[in-house]
Design an enzyme around this catalytic site. Structure first.
Site, PDB file in Angstrom:
ATOM      1  CG  ASP A  71      -1.868   1.122   1.329  1.00 33.51           C
ATOM      2  OD1 ASP A  71      -1.549   2.225   0.833  1.00 33.51           O
ATOM      3  OD2 ASP A  71      -2.958   0.927   1.898  1.00 33.51           O
ATOM      4  CE1 TYR A 176      -8.001  11.112  -9.543  1.00 33.18           C
ATOM      5  CE2 TYR A 176      -8.847  12.765 -11.073  1.00 33.18           C
ATOM      6  CZ  TYR A 176      -8.029  11.677 -10.815  1.00 33.18           C
ATOM      7  OH  TYR A 176      -7.246  11.145 -11.814  1.00 33.18           O
TER       8      TYR A 176
END
Length: 270
Positions: A71, A176
């Site tokens: 990750d 985003y």
């Protein structure tokens, strides 16, 4: 800087832009370390790339592809991937492609956008990118500089991925757009800081590309989006992103810049 003989660390390397970049760099003679989630197809893709490299003789000697499940927000896991890359040779190329695009309006049908939803996008796209580049940069500056062609001495190049949403974020993209805007914004200060260590930093801001994020849309919707691109009127192809990555690596004057790769599209509000 030459790609051949270098080691490249690529996040999001199991699919989409990252996979295309890995394939391009391996074809050009690099060894690659792919970072992606354990649930991804990273192991199978790394095996495919290693097989395509053609073994251990002649011009293909030393070319490998290795998958390290991680990750990007996890310091320990990313450091393990960096250590794997360093063990293969001089780490000179880092490409950050890992990211998520979870949409969400501030005031949606189900009420106020949960703070965790916003934070998760920032954590992966911005903090994850920074986590990888900081750990990789520490390894990169420990290598010996190389001089190729007219470029002068270099130690490496870090390539991050923003988005046109950094400049024309649409409704439902506050998280985003914020994450990708931040990636673009940190490009110049990073390039200025790492210049003394002979490391370049460049960001690519893709438009609408054929990626797993886009694959979830109906074909008609994908074609409609492609027609919004002035020229060429289609979705971008991951190989085109990979081609720009290769050029950035090889062109020593590209530094501190965010490059739009978008066919001249300017996104509307929605």
């Amino acid at each position: 800087m030459d790609i051949k003989g270098s080691v490249a660390l690529i996040t999001g390397g199991a699919s989409g832009l990252g996979a295309a970049t890995a394939r391009r760099l391996v074809d050009a003679g690099a060894s690659v370390v792919l970072i992606d989630l354990p649930s991804s197809a990273g192991a199978a893709f790394a095996e495919e790339l290693s097989t395509s490299a053609g073994g251990t003789s002649g011009d293909d000697a030393g070319r490998t592809a290795t998958f390290v499940p991680a990750d990007v927000t996890n310091e320990v896991e990313v450091q393990a991937a960096v250590d794997t890359a360093v063990a293969l040779g001089p780490l000179r190329i880092v490409v950050n492609c890992a990211g998520i695009a979870t949409p969400g309006k501030v005031l949606g049908r189900d009420g106020v956008l949960p703070l965790d939803s916003f934070s998760r996008v920032i954590q992966v796209n911005l903090i994850g990118t920074f986590n990888v580049l900081r750990l990789a940069a520490a390894a990169m500056v420990a290598t010996e500089p190389v001089t190729t062609g007219v470029g002068g001495p270099e130690r490496g190049v870090i390539i991050n991925t923003a988005s046109v949403a950094a400049f024309e974020g649409q409704i439902g993209q506050p998280a985003y757009a914020a994450s990708k805007g931040a990636v673009a914004a940190m490009t110049l200060p990073l390039a200025r800081e790492l210049a003394r260590s002979l490391v370049r930093v460049v960001t690519i801001a893709p438009g609408i590309f054929e990626t797993p994020m886009m694959a979830g849309l109906p074909q008609e919707a994908q074609e409609s989006l492609g027609r919004q691109v002035p020229h060429p009127s289609r979705l971008g192809r991951p190989a085109e992103y990979a081609s720009l990555v290769a050029h950035i690596v090889e062109n020593a004057m590209l530094n501190g810049e965010t490059i739009r790769l978008d066919g001249a599209i300017r996104m509307g509000p929605k």
